[in-house]
Structures are given as C-alpha cells and as structure tokens.
Design an enzyme around this catalytic site. Sequence first.
Site, mmCIF file in Angstrom:
data_model
loop_
_atom_site.group_PDB
_atom_site.id
_atom_site.type_symbol
_atom_site.label_atom_id
_atom_site.label_comp_id
_atom_site.label_asym_id
_atom_site.label_seq_id
_atom_site.Cartn_x
_atom_site.Cartn_y
_atom_site.Cartn_z
ATOM 1 N N ASP A 1 1.124 -9.798 4.272
ATOM 2 C CA ASP A 1 -0.016 -9.559 5.161
ATOM 3 C C ASP A 1 -1.355 -9.902 4.503
ATOM 4 O O ASP A 1 -2.341 -10.108 5.200
ATOM 5 C CB ASP A 1 -0.074 -8.086 5.599
ATOM 6 C CG ASP A 1 1.183 -7.653 6.330
ATOM 7 O OD1 ASP A 1 1.941 -8.527 6.771
ATOM 8 O OD2 ASP A 1 1.398 -6.430 6.453
ATOM 9 N N MET B 1 3.317 -11.752 12.042
ATOM 10 C CA MET B 1 3.206 -10.372 11.555
ATOM 11 C C MET B 1 1.765 -10.123 11.087
ATOM 12 O O MET B 1 0.880 -10.929 11.354
ATOM 13 C CB MET B 1 4.190 -10.154 10.411
ATOM 14 C CG MET B 1 5.633 -9.996 10.838
ATOM 15 S SD MET B 1 6.645 -9.601 9.385
ATOM 16 C CE MET B 1 8.125 -9.017 10.175
ATOM 17 N N GLY B 2 1.577 -9.029 10.347
ATOM 18 C CA GLY B 2 0.253 -8.772 9.764
ATOM 19 C C GLY B 2 -0.305 -7.377 9.992
ATOM 20 O O GLY B 2 -1.384 -7.064 9.505
ATOM 21 N N ARG B 3 0.385 -6.571 10.835
ATOM 22 C CA ARG B 3 -0.118 -5.221 11.160
ATOM 23 C C ARG B 3 -1.564 -5.288 11.662
ATOM 24 O O ARG B 3 -1.840 -6.058 12.559
ATOM 25 C CB ARG B 3 0.012 -4.288 9.953
ATOM 26 C CG ARG B 3 1.415 -4.164 9.426
ATOM 27 C CD ARG B 3 1.529 -3.061 8.439
ATOM 28 N NE ARG B 3 0.684 -3.293 7.269
ATOM 29 C CZ ARG B 3 0.586 -2.488 6.242
ATOM 30 N NH1 ARG B 3 1.259 -1.356 6.245
ATOM 31 N NH2 ARG B 3 -0.181 -2.752 5.222
ATOM 32 N N ARG C 1 5.736 -19.673 27.363
ATOM 33 C CA ARG C 1 6.845 -19.012 26.663
ATOM 34 C C ARG C 1 6.324 -18.416 25.356
ATOM 35 O O ARG C 1 5.334 -18.889 24.817
ATOM 36 C CB ARG C 1 7.955 -20.024 26.318
ATOM 37 C CG ARG C 1 8.598 -20.672 27.526
ATOM 38 C CD ARG C 1 9.548 -19.697 28.230
ATOM 39 N NE ARG C 1 10.314 -20.368 29.271
ATOM 40 C CZ ARG C 1 9.951 -20.464 30.542
ATOM 41 N NH1 ARG C 1 8.791 -19.929 30.933
ATOM 42 N NH2 ARG C 1 10.718 -21.081 31.423
ATOM 43 N N ASP D 1 0.819 -1.219 0.000
ATOM 44 C CA ASP D 1 0.000 0.000 0.000
ATOM 45 C C ASP D 1 0.854 1.271 0.000
ATOM 46 O O ASP D 1 0.526 2.248 -0.667
ATOM 47 C CB ASP D 1 -1.004 -0.006 1.158
ATOM 48 C CG ASP D 1 -0.339 -0.187 2.513
ATOM 49 O OD1 ASP D 1 0.854 -0.555 2.552
ATOM 50 O OD2 ASP D 1 -1.005 0.040 3.541
ATOM 51 N N HIS E 1 10.796 -11.663 10.906
ATOM 52 C CA HIS E 1 11.135 -11.575 9.478
ATOM 53 C C HIS E 1 11.415 -12.924 8.838
ATOM 54 O O HIS E 1 11.587 -12.986 7.618
ATOM 55 C CB HIS E 1 12.293 -10.587 9.285
ATOM 56 C CG HIS E 1 11.898 -9.198 9.688
ATOM 57 N ND1 HIS E 1 11.895 -8.796 10.999
ATOM 58 C CD2 HIS E 1 11.428 -8.155 8.955
ATOM 59 C CE1 HIS E 1 11.454 -7.546 11.064
ATOM 60 N NE2 HIS E 1 11.161 -7.137 9.846
HETATM 61 O O1 F6P Z 1 3.766 -5.239 5.843
HETATM 62 C C1 F6P Z 1 4.645 -6.301 5.929
HETATM 63 C C2 F6P Z 1 5.264 -6.410 7.294
HETATM 64 O O2 F6P Z 1 6.056 -7.562 7.281
HETATM 65 C C3 F6P Z 1 4.273 -6.400 8.458
HETATM 66 O O3 F6P Z 1 3.598 -7.615 8.648
HETATM 67 C C4 F6P Z 1 5.171 -5.997 9.596
HETATM 68 O O4 F6P Z 1 4.437 -5.412 10.638
HETATM 69 C C5 F6P Z 1 6.110 -5.009 8.952
HETATM 70 O O5 F6P Z 1 6.115 -5.301 7.559
HETATM 71 C C6 F6P Z 1 7.518 -5.049 9.483
HETATM 72 O O6 F6P Z 1 8.256 -4.051 8.868
HETATM 73 P P1 F6P Z 1 9.844 -3.903 8.983
HETATM 74 O O7 F6P Z 1 10.445 -4.737 7.899
HETATM 75 O O8 F6P Z 1 10.095 -2.449 8.781
HETATM 76 O O9 F6P Z 1 10.250 -4.387 10.338
#
Ligand code: F6P
Length: 341
Positions: free
Chosen positions: A123, A165-167, A261, A100, A267
């Site tokens: 995401d 992840m996923g925002r 835990r 986006d 990443h």
């Molecule tokens: O939008 C993709 C994404 O991997 C998200 O899921 C995550 O919150 C963000 O990018 C992490 O970004 P960065 O690479 O800046 O840590």
Amino acid sequence: MRVGILTGGGDAPGLNGVVESATKCLVQAGVEVVGIVDGFEGVYNKDTIALTIDKVDGIHQNAGTILGTSNKRGIGEDADEFVACFKELKLDGLIAAGGDGTFKALSDVSSRINIIGIPKTIDNDLSGTDITFGHYTACGLISRSISTLKHSADAHKRIMVLETMGRTAGWLALNGGLAGYADAILIPELDFDFQALVDSCKEKLAQGSRGLVLCVSEGVKFEGKKIIKQIVEDAPETERLGGISSVLAIALEKELGIEARNVILGHLQRSEPPEVFDKLLTLQLGASAAELVIKNKWNKALAYKNCTVMPVELNSFTGAPRLVDPKLELIKQARNLGIFI
Ligand code: F6P
C-alpha cells in the site's frame, strides 16, 4: 548469538529477499538464525525453522514468504505470554518485517525484547519512510493490467473499471494507474464528482476512443459510502474493502448507455515476483538489519529516505497512514495529460 526472523501482516513481494539477505549476512558473521513460522503465531506456538545459507539461497526471486505470515493475532493483552514464549525460544533478538499492525503489536513488547523492525506493505502508506517494498512490483502489475484491458475495452467499445488495493491510501491506484496511462484514476484522498467523471468519459469517447480503462482504489467512496467486502474478527484491522469497481461500472453503464465491466485485481497485486527495485531495496534492508544486530544496536527500525536505507526509531511507523497529498505535482501532471483525477 541466536536471532529470529519473522514476517507479519499481509505478504508483499520482497519478503523473501529480506529473509535471504539478513540470513546470509548474519550466518557469515557467526550468528545462528531461525525463521519464525506464520508471523506472531510462530512465537506463541514456538514454531521455528533453522535458516541456513543453503535454505535461503535464491528465495529473493519469489513472491510470498518461506516463513509464512498472518495478519490475524497481534500481541496486546498477550504481551506476557508472548515474552515468555520468546524466552523459551532462547532468542537474543528478533528481526520483524511487517506493516502498521505488526509495528503496533511490537510496541507492546519493545521494552522487554530486542527488536529490529523492517517496514513492508504494497500500500506504501507507512509514515516515516519514502517507499515500502512490494509497492512498485504491485504497481507494475496494475500498469500492465490497464494496458492489457485496453484491448478488450477497445474491442467491445466498453468501459473497463480496474480496482486496486490500498485501504485508505491511493498510492497503488495513483502510481499504477499513471504508469498504465489509465483514462481516469480515482483515489480515496480526492473526492470525485460522478457527473464530472461521466462528462470526461463522454468527451474521450467523442474524441474517438473506442474503449476506456478506469483505475479505482478500493477505498474510494461512492455517494459518501465506502464498500466493505468482509469483516475479519480479531485482526488488528477488521474491515476488508472491495467492490467499488462493480458499483461504479453499473452506475457508469446506466449514465453513459455503453457497456461497463469491472475487474478486481485483488491478491494478484501481492503475488508477483519482486521487480528489480524491490529486490535491491530488500537486499539493503536485510543487510542493514543484520548490521544492526551484529553491532548490538537494538530497538531500531529501518527507513528508506532520500534513496538511502537508514536506522530510525522503532515506533516510526505506528502513526496515521501516509496518504496521497492532493497537491502532489504528479496529480497536476496527470490532469495535464487529460487523465481524470
Ligand atoms: O495492507 C495490504 C492489503 O493488501 C490491503 O491493500 C488490502 O486492503 C488488505 O491488505 C487485504 O487483506 P487480506 O489479505 O486480509 O484480504
């Protein structure tokens, strides 16, 4: 004709597939192709590499992007500088694969340069397309991680909380968590009741489970608060989320009286080689982008709808994120299976 290819935003498994597919189609049609290095930065810095069939052959198998990418500098107020640099590169058009942030930035110059946009994000939260490449590869890792963690959870009689992840969107936790048959899946779109989660864990343990694996999306709030890991100044999206799994593990350990835990996949979700669906999708996206270029049909993007790649308006992906619909059949089915969601 001379065309540039750029990859922008966070990397996603399959970016190299787009580069290989588009380059092979374009070069064979007599188009000169250059790769723009490090996303938009490469336009400002006029940093490019020649893309030949030799150079791209076989790269589709690898994660990352041979072009480099960046989710920092956009276009906005730098539109004039961007267009001037683009002209200096003597490019007739640009193929840009991004999320986006990339599409919002491209809309600042789309009336001044020729663009074909390709949507991308693990995401899976772009409106206007059914699925984005990279997503299913990331879900593959999430599901395998749940199955793997179950061994340690059972060995120690522990709760393991896996964070995806996923925002703001829960697609990764939902699809990855379901594919891994997690004991509980928490996504930002569904407010969860902590006491109900505790009760569900107690019930599963009482029924004989030695250990449990929970899958939680980074965007989930605890006691009404999202957990921000970091602020990245100047990025189109400044907040980086992360840490909810640790907060939850501490709270669950306290309530349940058994050890908990957390594991943050981070990443790794972007770093796996693309699985077959993403290889096929990116092959089609790259080839379709090349076809539009060859036909001189600019300022379009490509969407994947009803199992078909099709051209759509370039601004199709700049709307609000596509979130999980709480009424989704998949959520009902998960509940029928006894998964807490
Ligand atoms: O939008 C993709 C994404 O991997 C998200 O899921 C995550 O919150 C963000 O990018 C992490 O970004 P960065 O690479 O800046 O840590």
